[in-house]
Design an enzyme around this catalytic site. Structure first.
Site, mmCIF file in Angstrom:
data_model
loop_
_atom_site.group_PDB
_atom_site.id
_atom_site.type_symbol
_atom_site.label_atom_id
_atom_site.label_comp_id
_atom_site.label_asym_id
_atom_site.label_seq_id
_atom_site.Cartn_x
_atom_site.Cartn_y
_atom_site.Cartn_z
ATOM 1 N N ASP A 35 0.784 -1.257 -0.209
ATOM 2 C CA ASP A 35 -0.068 0.104 -0.149
ATOM 3 C C ASP A 35 0.933 1.200 0.057
ATOM 4 O O ASP A 35 2.094 1.259 0.366
ATOM 5 C CB ASP A 35 -0.771 -0.162 1.462
ATOM 6 C CG ASP A 35 -2.380 0.644 1.024
ATOM 7 O OD1 ASP A 35 -2.344 1.466 0.171
ATOM 8 O OD2 ASP A 35 -3.191 0.215 1.899
ATOM 9 N N ASP A 87 -10.906 2.009 -3.201
ATOM 10 C CA ASP A 87 -11.318 1.584 -1.963
ATOM 11 C C ASP A 87 -12.687 1.602 -1.697
ATOM 12 O O ASP A 87 -13.541 1.192 -0.924
ATOM 13 C CB ASP A 87 -11.013 2.604 -0.859
ATOM 14 C CG ASP A 87 -9.423 2.250 -0.279
ATOM 15 O OD1 ASP A 87 -8.977 1.036 -0.286
ATOM 16 O OD2 ASP A 87 -8.847 3.065 0.413
HETATM 17 C C1 GLA Z 1 -5.505 1.911 2.306
HETATM 18 C C2 GLA Z 1 -6.022 0.666 1.453
HETATM 19 C C3 GLA Z 1 -7.381 -0.293 2.295
HETATM 20 C C4 GLA Z 1 -6.540 -0.500 3.322
HETATM 21 C C5 GLA Z 1 -6.174 0.495 4.226
HETATM 22 C C6 GLA Z 1 -5.553 0.270 5.290
HETATM 23 O O1 GLA Z 1 -6.723 2.623 2.227
HETATM 24 O O2 GLA Z 1 -6.477 0.911 -0.142
HETATM 25 O O3 GLA Z 1 -7.431 -1.533 1.202
HETATM 26 O O4 GLA Z 1 -5.659 -1.659 3.265
HETATM 27 O O5 GLA Z 1 -4.947 1.500 3.316
HETATM 28 O O6 GLA Z 1 -4.947 1.157 6.347
#
Ligand code: GLA
Length: 717
Positions: free
Chosen positions: A455, A525
């Protein structure tokens, strides 16, 4: 070769099975654009005719330079060691080499008329996929450094009465929204200046339709995408003669780059194709090419994942996770991925405010460590993956305390935090080693980890590198991404079997640069099915379904608040790389059974979705419905997905004409994921000819908002 020794006209044809890009070197040694379109058997015959007359053509160099004829936005701008800001490139030589049965590489070497300054244009033509890539190598043999201010990878000139540009914009949790606009005079620029998470608001890809708005299966369309995860720029300049000049590459914004004497500057690869039959072939060629050349293990179907994020967020212990895994295995899931929140002790990662950078297992939440979790996963017959965000640091962390000089920061100014975090300076080799080690240690200590979700949840902002010297600060944009790619490359070489997902606040790293090192990406997300119909539609234009993480989450959706039936959630997620992202313990027995059935169906049709050719049938941007289908290359199996996005009255007959089948073959049609309440296709179980399915179509009873249908087609011999 000396320019005088050239033939009067020298033609360089870069061919694929169905397309030709024709360049020409004239007797002065200038190399010009001449033609890009359907394949020409005798390109030399084009010379005196289409498309640009001689007078205008003189300004269309294959790589436009500042200081040359073209007065617009140049692809290359260099300040030479003696301060001269102009460049004049002439043909030296070219080679065409067969790399293998499918790839022919053309290298055109150009030299400045005065300076020992060389540019090599490298085109790779992928015959079967009708794809060409272009890259530029800039070599400085002058006495001192040359400063580059423009350094495009791709340059193309085209002529069409009208130019319709399709591009993909958005925001966090709303990525890849499709927009089409008619280009007017002047410059249209699509770019990113974020450094990291560069595809959140725009994507470095486009489709350009000539003469009319783009259609799926007819009309002239040029499509292209840049393989670069740092700042990029796509530039479309319509000149006073109504001719379109395009260039694309790393964004020159604030990026003056010193190329030391004896060094070569390499630009990232730009990939493009020409289609005489609309956007559909552009997409299918990109997908085929990406699976074969630009995605890790592009012939390997991806596992069904359960990701812990929306089901548990930061709040879990061993019991939460082992139960989740047991449920996941019961559903037929193949890979459990433990998301954020598993690390940090002095500053435990219990929310997004602390702990980032301290990659030690949190002893309170997980006293028996990661291997205990892996043992459980394996006992349940599934694999185990884990989340990392190694480019980042919370100020509240041991890492920030110990290495403040590793943080990207603007001197003498307050640091701007984003999600309470800062960025590590990947232009610094020590930081590259650290980031490598974070992931390498995990994989070495726990060799059964099968999947890494990588990420990156902020962009640059506090521009400044404590590592780079004062007169090289502008290198940070480019050196950050080069540093990142170097780390990716080392990890990939050492851990070739581990699946990597590129995530960046969801869809912030959806580009072919990052994808070359990954198996898949997180598209967004936003896991809401309704939003995903649009988002996945946009994403599908360039990026293959096998790489597009698409998760079934809880309802009401956590991002949008929309409620949607479980069937719709599966029907939408199954058109990509299916995953689940919820707390299975919250599901009813009936929901569990239904999910189990859908996952089993998905595994059966997975190769069609993940390895097949995509046909977009009904655009949700044009109608309040959407439909798409995947067909195997052998055209013996297909899967159709159709969704209704609002209520349709009885006057509205939702017939969908299929595509990509063989007209003379017979296909048995079976409805998948049906619930006991509804049968949405009257012909379920019956056999129809490809001809009927494509010319007459199928009538689907999806009239209400949120209704959806999935059909599986199997050839009957
Ligand atoms: C980001 C990612 C999510 C999750 C969060 C965790 O937003 O896109 O899928 O992994 O971080 O903090």
């Amino acid at each position: 070769m000396n320019a005088d020794a050239l033939d009067k006209k020298r033609v360089i044809a870069i061919d694929t099975q169905n397309t030709s890009l024709v360049l020409m070197a004239n007797n002065k040694g200038f190399v010009f654009h001449k033609y890009y379109g359907e394949r020409q058997a005798t390109p030399e015959n084009l010379l005196d005719v289409i498309p640009f007359d001689k007078m205008r053509m003189e300004t269309f160099e294959a790589l436009s330079v500042f200081g040359g004829e073209y007065p617009g936005e140049p692809s290359l701008k260099a300040t030479h060691a003696d301060g001269n800001m102009t460049t004049d490139l002439r043909y030296q030589s070219h080679t065409q080499t067969k790399i293998d049965d499918n790839i022919v590489e053309t290298r055109i070497r150009l030299k400045d008329t005065y300076y020992p300054f060389f540019v090599t244009l490298v085109y790779r033509a992928y015959q079967a996929e009708d794809i060409i890539t272009s890259q530029v190598f800039i070599e400085n043999k002058e006495d001192g450094a040359v400063v580059l201010e423009n350094f495009a990878s791709f340059d193309l000139v085209t002529e069409g009465r009208e130019y319709w540009l399709t591009h993909f914009h958005g925001a966090w949790a709303n990525e890849m929204q499709m927009e089409e606009e008619k280009l007017g005079k002047g410059i249209k620029i699509i770019d990113s200046k974020k450094g990291v998470r560069t595809t959140q608001a725009e994507n470095p890809s486009f489709m350009l339709s000539l003469g009319q708005p783009a259609e799926e299966e007819q009309g002239t369309v040029i499509g292209g995408a840049l393989a670069w995860s740092g700042n990029y720029r796509l530039c479309f300049e319509l000149d006073s003669l109504n001719i379109l000049h395009m260039n694309a590459g790393m964004n020159p914004f604030g990026s003056a780059y010193h190329v030391e004497s004896g060094k070569t500057f390499e630009t990232p690869r730009f990939t493009f194709t020409y289609s005489a039959n609309g956007k559909g072939p552009v997409t299918r060629r990109f997908h085929r090419w990406a699976r074969r050349y630009s995605l890790r293990d592009g012939d390997m179907p991806r596992p069904v994942v359960l990701n812990s994020w929306e089901g548990a967020y930061f709040t879990f212990d061993e019991d939460t996770l082992t139960k989740m895994m047991t449920h996941a295995a019961g559903l037929g899931v193949e890979m459990f991925v433990l998301d954020d929140g598993w690390f940090g002790n002095k500053y435990p990662r219990n929310n997004d405010k602390a702990g980032l950078g301290d990659w030690q297992v949190n002893k309170k939440k997980l006293p028996r460590g990661i291997d205990y979790l892996i043992d459980h996963a394996e006992k349940e017959g599934i694999k185990f993956g884990i989340w990392v965000e190694p480019e980042m640091v919370n100020p509240k962390s041991e890492l920030a305390e110990n290495h403040p000089d590793w943080i990207v920061q603007r001197p003498h100014r307050e640091l701007l935090e984003m999600r309470h975090q800062l960025l590590l300076d990947l232009s610094n080799p020590a930081v590259q080693d650290f980031v490598f080690k974070v992931v390498d240690d995990l994989l070495v200590k726990h060799p059964r980890i099968a999947y890494i979700k990588w990420d990156a949840n902020r962009h640059v902002q506090n521009f400044g590198s404590p590592y780079l010297p004062a007169d090289r600060q502008s290198h940070l944009w480019i050196d950050y991404t080069r540093g990142l790619y170097s780390v990716y490359g080392r990890l990939m070489a050492k851990h070739p079997k581990v699946i990597f997902q590129a995530c960046s606040s969801g869809g912030g790293r959806v580009d072919f640069g990052a994808l070359a090192y990954h198996h898949e990406f997180c598209a967004s997300d936003n896991t809401d099915a309704f939003s995903r119909i649009f988002l996945q539609w946009g994403t599908s234009h360039f990026y293959p379904a096998m790489a597009m993480g698409a998760h079934v989450s809880g309802s009401p959706n956590h991002q949008t608040g929309n409620s949607s039936p479980l069937k719709l959630r599966f029907d939408v997620a199954m058109s990509g790389r299916l995953g689940v992202e919820l707390q299975p313990a919250d599901m009813t027995g009936e929901e569990m059974e239904y999910s189990k059935k859908c996952i089993a169906e998905y595994k059966r049709i997975r190769d069609v979705v993940q390895l097949g050719d995509l046909y977009r049938l009904v655009s949700p941007y044009k109608e309040d419905r959407s439909a798409l289908m995947y067909v195997t290359p052998e055209k013996n199996r297909a899967v159709v997905f159709a969704y209704s996005t609002r209520y349709h009255s009885r006057q509205d007959h939702p017939t969908v004409k299929l595509h990509g089948l063989e007209p003379d073959r017979e296909y048995k049609v079976k409805e998948l994921n049906s619930t006991s309440k509804s049968k949405l296709f009257n012909g379920n179980g019956k056999t129809f000819s490809g001809n009927f399915l494509m010319n007459n179509g199928v009538q689907l009873k999806i009239r209400k908002a949120n209704e959806s249908v999935v059909l599986e087609l199997t050839e009957v011999k």
